[in-house]
Design an enzyme around this catalytic site. Structure first.
Site: not given
Ligand code: 4NP
Length: 152
Positions: A9, A15, A125
Site C-alpha cells: 500500500c 492497509r 485508505d
Molecule cells: P496506508 O495508509 O497506505 O494504508 O498505509 C496511509 C498511511 C499514511 C499515509 C498515507 C496513507 N501518510 O500520508 O502518511
C-alpha cells in the site's frame, strides 16, 4: 505452488499490514506455509509499527499486527515474491513505474479476487477516510477470496 505473497500500500501502516495480519492468521488456521510480508510505496513510515487506530481495529477483529514494521518496497521484491497484491489503482500505477514489466503477471489489485461487483474497487485508505472497519472488512473478503482461488 504459491510460496510467497507481498502486500503493498502507500504508507505500509494501515492497509497492507492489515492484509498481512489477516493472511497470516488464515493460513495458520488452514495449516499452509506461505512466506508473507508487506511494504509501502513510500518511506514515510519506515520502521514504524502499524498506525494505532488501524492496529486497534485489527485487534478488535482478532488480528494482532503490533509486531509488524513498515518498510519501503525494493526492486528485488519482484523476484522474491510469487504475488504482489496492491490496494488501489494508484498503488498499481506506482508499481508499474518500479517494475515496468510484469512478465509473470504477479502484480494484482487485492480486490480482483473477489467475485461480483467488488472485484475492481479500491480498498479505501482509512488514513484519509477514518473508516478502519470498512477497509478491514473489504481486505478480509479479498484475502479470503485470494486464498480460495489459489488453493481451489
Ligand atoms: P496506508 O495508509 O497506505 O494504508 O498505509 C496511509 C498511511 C499514511 C499515509 C498515507 C496513507 N501518510 O500520508 O502518511
Amino acid at each position: 505452488m504459491v510460496k510467497s505473497v507481498l502486500f503493498v500500500c502507500l504508507g505500509n501502516i494501515c492497509r497492507s499490514p492489515t492484509a498481512e495480519g489477516i493472511f497470516r492468521s488464515k493460513i495458520k488456521t488452514k495449516g499452509f506455509k506461505i512466506r508473507h510480508d508487506s511494504a509501502g510505496l513510500t518511506n514515510w513510515h519506515e520502521g514504524h509499527p502499524p498506525y494505532e487506530p488501524m492496529k486497534n481495529t485489527c485487534e478488535n477483529y482478532g488480528y494482532n499486527i503490533s509486531d509488524l514494521r513498515a518498510r519501503i518496497i525494493k526492486k528485488e521484491d519482484y523476484r522474491d515474491f510469487d504475488w504482489i497484491l496492491a490496494m488501489d489503482d494508484q498503488n498499481i500505477d506506482e508499481l508499474k513505474n518500479i517494475y515496468p514489466s510484469d512478465p509473470e503477471n504477479k502484480i494484482r489489485k487485492i480486490t480482483s479476487f473477489i467475485d461480483g461487483s467488488l472485484n475492481s474497487i479500491n480498498v479505501p485508505d482509512p488514513y484519509y477516510t477514518g473508516d478502519y472497519e470498512a477497509s478491514l472488512n473489504l481486505i478480509e473478503q479479498a484475502v479470503e477470496a485470494f486464498l480460495n482461488q489459489i488453493f481451489e
